[in-house]
Motif scaffolding. Structure first.
Motif, PDB file in Angstrom:
ATOM      1  N   PRO A 146       0.810  -1.232   0.000  1.00 22.49           N
ATOM      2  CA  PRO A 146       0.000   0.000   0.000  1.00 22.49           C
ATOM      3  C   PRO A 146       0.843   1.282   0.000  1.00 22.49           C
ATOM      4  O   PRO A 146       0.401   2.300  -0.522  1.00 22.49           O
ATOM      5  CB  PRO A 146      -0.829  -0.119   1.291  1.00 22.49           C
ATOM      6  CG  PRO A 146      -0.146  -1.151   2.106  1.00 22.49           C
ATOM      7  CD  PRO A 146       0.552  -2.066   1.175  1.00 22.49           C
ATOM      8  N   ASP A 147       2.059   1.217   0.587  1.00 23.83           N
ATOM      9  CA  ASP A 147       2.829   2.458   0.719  1.00 23.83           C
ATOM     10  C   ASP A 147       3.431   2.924  -0.598  1.00 23.83           C
ATOM     11  O   ASP A 147       3.671   4.105  -0.787  1.00 23.83           O
ATOM     12  CB  ASP A 147       3.960   2.273   1.743  1.00 23.83           C
ATOM     13  CG  ASP A 147       3.402   1.957   3.116  1.00 23.83           C
ATOM     14  OD1 ASP A 147       2.283   2.431   3.390  1.00 23.83           O
ATOM     15  OD2 ASP A 147       4.067   1.245   3.877  1.00 23.83           O
ATOM     16  N   VAL A 148       3.724   1.974  -1.477  1.00 22.74           N
ATOM     17  CA  VAL A 148       4.451   2.356  -2.684  1.00 22.74           C
ATOM     18  C   VAL A 148       3.607   2.172  -3.934  1.00 22.74           C
ATOM     19  O   VAL A 148       4.127   2.103  -5.044  1.00 22.74           O
ATOM     20  CB  VAL A 148       5.771   1.563  -2.825  1.00 22.74           C
ATOM     21  CG1 VAL A 148       6.738   1.983  -1.751  1.00 22.74           C
ATOM     22  CG2 VAL A 148       5.527   0.083  -2.772  1.00 22.74           C
ATOM     23  N   ALA A 149       2.273   2.132  -3.765  1.00 18.05           N
ATOM     24  CA  ALA A 149       1.406   1.847  -4.913  1.00 18.05           C
ATOM     25  C   ALA A 149       1.598   2.857  -6.038  1.00 18.05           C
ATOM     26  O   ALA A 149       1.653   2.494  -7.213  1.00 18.05           O
ATOM     27  CB  ALA A 149      -0.045   1.816  -4.455  1.00 18.05           C
ATOM     28  N   SER A 150       1.745   4.148  -5.666  1.00 16.04           N
ATOM     29  CA  SER A 150       1.920   5.160  -6.700  1.00 16.04           C
ATOM     30  C   SER A 150       3.219   4.927  -7.463  1.00 16.04           C
ATOM     31  O   SER A 150       3.283   5.131  -8.672  1.00 16.04           O
ATOM     32  CB  SER A 150       1.945   6.547  -6.076  1.00 16.04           C
ATOM     33  OG  SER A 150       0.761   6.763  -5.370  1.00 16.04           O
ATOM     34  N   PHE A 151       4.244   4.479  -6.701  1.00 18.39           N
ATOM     35  CA  PHE A 151       5.515   4.216  -7.363  1.00 18.39           C
ATOM     36  C   PHE A 151       5.406   3.040  -8.321  1.00 18.39           C
ATOM     37  O   PHE A 151       6.046   3.022  -9.360  1.00 18.39           O
ATOM     38  CB  PHE A 151       6.611   3.920  -6.331  1.00 18.39           C
ATOM     39  CG  PHE A 151       7.106   5.147  -5.650  1.00 18.39           C
ATOM     40  CD1 PHE A 151       7.800   6.103  -6.374  1.00 18.39           C
ATOM     41  CD2 PHE A 151       6.875   5.359  -4.315  1.00 18.39           C
ATOM     42  CE1 PHE A 151       8.253   7.240  -5.766  1.00 18.39           C
ATOM     43  CE2 PHE A 151       7.329   6.499  -3.699  1.00 18.39           C
ATOM     44  CZ  PHE A 151       8.019   7.446  -4.420  1.00 18.39           C
ATOM     45  N   ILE A 152       4.588   2.058  -7.940  1.00 11.49           N
ATOM     46  CA  ILE A 152       4.438   0.898  -8.824  1.00 11.49           C
ATOM     47  C   ILE A 152       3.798   1.345 -10.134  1.00 11.49           C
ATOM     48  O   ILE A 152       4.221   0.938 -11.208  1.00 11.49           O
ATOM     49  CB  ILE A 152       3.583  -0.196  -8.167  1.00 11.49           C
ATOM     50  CG1 ILE A 152       4.217  -0.640  -6.860  1.00 11.49           C
ATOM     51  CG2 ILE A 152       3.450  -1.382  -9.093  1.00 11.49           C
ATOM     52  CD1 ILE A 152       3.409  -1.671  -6.136  1.00 11.49           C
ATOM     53  N   LEU A 153       2.783   2.202 -10.013  1.00  8.67           N
ATOM     54  CA  LEU A 153       2.116   2.695 -11.223  1.00  8.67           C
ATOM     55  C   LEU A 153       3.125   3.393 -12.133  1.00  8.67           C
ATOM     56  O   LEU A 153       3.232   3.093 -13.323  1.00  8.67           O
ATOM     57  CB  LEU A 153       1.003   3.671 -10.830  1.00  8.67           C
ATOM     58  CG  LEU A 153       0.145   4.204 -11.970  1.00  8.67           C
ATOM     59  CD1 LEU A 153      -0.673   3.089 -12.572  1.00  8.67           C
ATOM     60  CD2 LEU A 153      -0.765   5.308 -11.483  1.00  8.67           C
ATOM     61  N   PHE A 154       3.908   4.292 -11.533  1.00  8.66           N
ATOM     62  CA  PHE A 154       4.898   5.018 -12.314  1.00  8.66           C
ATOM     63  C   PHE A 154       6.005   4.074 -12.772  1.00  8.66           C
ATOM     64  O   PHE A 154       6.485   4.170 -13.898  1.00  8.66           O
ATOM     65  CB  PHE A 154       5.486   6.156 -11.486  1.00  8.66           C
ATOM     66  CG  PHE A 154       6.483   6.968 -12.230  1.00  8.66           C
ATOM     67  CD1 PHE A 154       6.084   7.799 -13.243  1.00  8.66           C
ATOM     68  CD2 PHE A 154       7.823   6.871 -11.928  1.00  8.66           C
ATOM     69  CE1 PHE A 154       7.007   8.537 -13.945  1.00  8.66           C
ATOM     70  CE2 PHE A 154       8.758   7.605 -12.630  1.00  8.66           C
ATOM     71  CZ  PHE A 154       8.343   8.440 -13.638  1.00  8.66           C
TER      72      PHE A 154
END
Lengths: 348, 294
Positions: free
Chosen positions: B264-272
């Motif tokens: 959950p903490d790095v979800a935005s990073f995964i998208l990018f």
């Protein structure tokens, strides 16, 4: 809006001079007089205006620098960014955190903001500048939205959706600036230095190479330039200047929200650039003034729906002002286009 | 492995449901750009129009309201697309960016008008009767509506594939993506194609909005979130590629669901990170056409 008027007489002509030797320019003396007059008016604002108006003009100055930094990408390099608010936001949060946790010495905070903006732009820019045109638009939108979401989700550092508040007031040489007038002069000085920096970049051989890449990338490559390196550097520089503006913003309003790094802010700044006239630096600064006035001054009377008016302005501007307000100035002077697509823009 | 699969089944199914929605949304965006060179940044705003229409029509517990919302949304989408086509026509000779800016202005206006009409509260929409229950899927309870979404996505993907690969209209679509000027030289009126393509593309956006309403509800700002996801899907898949839109939608659906559930903490990073990874390997997306649009 003083220095902003300077590039008009240098920027478009500097690179294309050999191709259009008979191009008419306003006399240098006139421009200099106008610049000095504007500078005097800007410096005198806190003496004659009430604190609220002074604050509004401060915000206009900050956003003018922000719009000019975007113009470095959009107008000079031909890279339309829809995520430029990300670097503004990075700068604002950096300045806010530095002044909350370390020192609120004005110069330290804005320099930290500029460095942070440039580093953040450099960290992601290599991916964005690999592509051009619409791909660049979409990638910068994605990067910007990522930063926006980070600002919202890293609530232990950024305060989440509440924003980062309670930022101490700017200090200069240890003395906190409490009066709106002193803050204004600090903002004005930094914005003028920033605008000077941007103008120097635009007028330098580096700036000429950027214009060359914008007009004919293939040709620049065949001349031995590496478009990627130039675009990348331009991206990082633009991020740095946007961060500088963000740092000023944090010191000025003393609260930073995730939306300051968000899509709407980016879109409004792109509107400012388009409205003012991309590639002229002074045009986007003028556009930023219009955007800030409409959003913050007329916005409340429209029950907070300023973006509606700005959206309509945006639509009209795309149709009737393809080259922005700066384009109007060119028309009046009798030259239809400042830069012809086929003009040989290679640096000497 | 099987245990892990069991634990995360709900997330995986959610990913497919989001993927189905994103496909409906992204295929419109992708076709419009691939065929007409119009990057429609108002796509997210059209989506939100659909969601709010669902708020209006789905009042009681009946299929009538839901179907009415779908019908009205489809009509509104067609009309909006037609209007957009007319509005971009004077800009046809200008750079692609100008048209993108126009749609950006339209999206600002539409989003603000929606917030004036519907306010800034989060609105929720209940699924139509029969689909508002949970179904037992391999031991986990799962909302029936989302299963239906997966089904709709599959059916639509199949339908789009059949139309594009097997019909003369599809041949026109493929030819326009490859070389629009040639198509026009063969005697096909480009403007009519443009009206049709933008109409259908925008219709897909509003319909996706109605379909998504029982999952996401309707709120200001949703248009931007959705537009971003759709753009990422289209960039990953390759502009103008329908297969790319499908694969991209499924990947991003899983990133958004499984990624958020597991990390959950790095979800935005995964998208990018997914976006970056794809673009490093394939700068024009996974299934970019042979003709590069710059």
């Amino acid at each position: 809006m003083s220095v902003q008027s300077l590039p008009a007489e240098t920027a478009p002509g500097a690179a294309a001079a050999p191709a259009a030797p008979r191009r008419r320019r306003p006399p240098r003396a006139l421009t200099a007089v106008l610049a000095v007059a504007l500078l005097a008016v800007l410096a005198a604002v806190p003496l004659v205006a009430d604190p609220f108006s002074t604050n509004t003009v401060s915000r206009i100055l900050v956003f003018a620098l922000f719009a000019m930094s975007l113009d470095l990408l959009v107008g000079l390099t031909g890279l339309p960014s829809l995520g430029h608010a990300a670097w503004f936001g990075v700068g604002a949060y950096t300045a806010g955190l530095v002044s909350t946790h370390w020192t609120s010495e004005g110069l330290v905070t804005v320099l930290a903001a500029a460095v942070a903006g440039a580093l953040a732009a450099a960290a992601t820019g290599w991916l964005a500048v690999r592509s051009g045109g619409v791909y660049f638009l979409m990638l910068t939108l994605a990067i910007g939205e990522l930063v926006h979401q980070l600002a919202q989700s890293l609530s232990s550092v950024t305060g989440g959706s509440n924003g980062l508040f309670g930022i101490p007031s700017i200090r200069v040489a240890g003395t906190p600036l409490t009066l709106a007038g002193y803050v204004y002069w600090f903002v004005l000085a930094v914005v003028l230095l920033g605008a000077l920096g941007l103008w120097l970049v635009a007028a330098s051989p580096f700036g000429a190479a950027l214009r060359g890449i914008r007009d004919n990338e293939g040709r620049m490559r065949s001349l031995g330039y590496s478009p990627f390196r130039y675009k990348y550097l331009a991206f990082a520089l633009a991020g740095g200047f946007a961060g500088l503006a963000g740092g000023l913003f944090a010191g000025l309003v003393r609260i930073v929200n995730p939306s300051d790094a968000g899509f709407t802010t980016s879109a409004l700044m792109l509107l400012a650039v388009v409205l003012g006239g991309a590639g002229t630096l002074w045009g986007p600064a003028l556009g930023a003034a219009v955007v800030v006035l409409v959003r913050d001054t007329f916005g409340p009377t429209l029950e907070g729906h300023g973006p509606l008016l700005l959206g309509l302005v945006f639509i009209v501007a795309v149709y009737v002002l393809p080259r922005g307000v700066a384009g109007l100035a060119d028309l009046r002077r009798g030259r239809r286009r400042a830069v012809l697509p086929g003009t040989d823009e290679a640096p000497a | 492995m099987l245990g892990w699969f069991d634990e995360n089944l709900v997330s995986i199914l959610n990913g497919f449901a989001i993927g189905a929605l994103l496909f409906v949304l992204a295929v419109g965006l992708s076709i419009v750009f691939g065929m007409m060179d119009v990057l429609n940044l108002a796509h997210g705003a059209f989506f939100l129009v659909g969601s709010y229409l669902a708020v209006n029509f789905v009042a009681g517990d009946s299929w009538g309201g839901f179907l009415a919302a779908l019908g009205v949304a489809a009509l509104v989408g067609l009309l909006a697309g037609g209007a957009l086509s007319g509005m971009t026509e004077p800009l046809a000779r200008r750079p692609v960016l100008d048209q993108a800016l126009l749609t950006l202005g339209i999206s600002l206006v539409v989003a603000e008008v929606l917030s004036i009409v519907y306010g800034n509260d989060v609105r929720s929409v209940s699924p139509p009767p029969g689909l508002d229950t949970s179904v037992d899927v391999a031991g986990s309870a799962y909302p029936a509506y989302r299963l239906m979404l997966i089904g709709v996505g599959l059916v639509l993907a199949l339908a789009v594939w059949l139309v594009v690969e097997r019909t003369s209209v599809g041949a026109l679509v493929r030819a326009s993506v490859a070389d629009r000027e040639m198509v026009s030289a063969m005697g096909i009126d480009n403007r009519k194609v443009k009206v049709a393509v933008l109409g259908i593309g925008s219709m897909l956006a509003t319909v996706a909005g109605v379909l998504a309403a029982p999952v996401y509800g309707a709120r200001p700002g949703l248009d931007e979130t959705i537009l971003l996801l759709a753009l990422v899907v289209v960039v990953i898949g390759g502009l103008g590629s329908i297969r790319g839109a499908l694969i991209g939608a499924l990947v991003i659906g899983q990133v958004e669901s499984l990624g958020r559930a597991l990390l959950p903490d790095v979800a935005s990073f995964i998208l990018f990170g997914t976006l970056a990874l794809v673009l490093i390997v394939r700068p024009r997306g996974l299934f970019a056409g042979k003709v590069a649009h710059s």
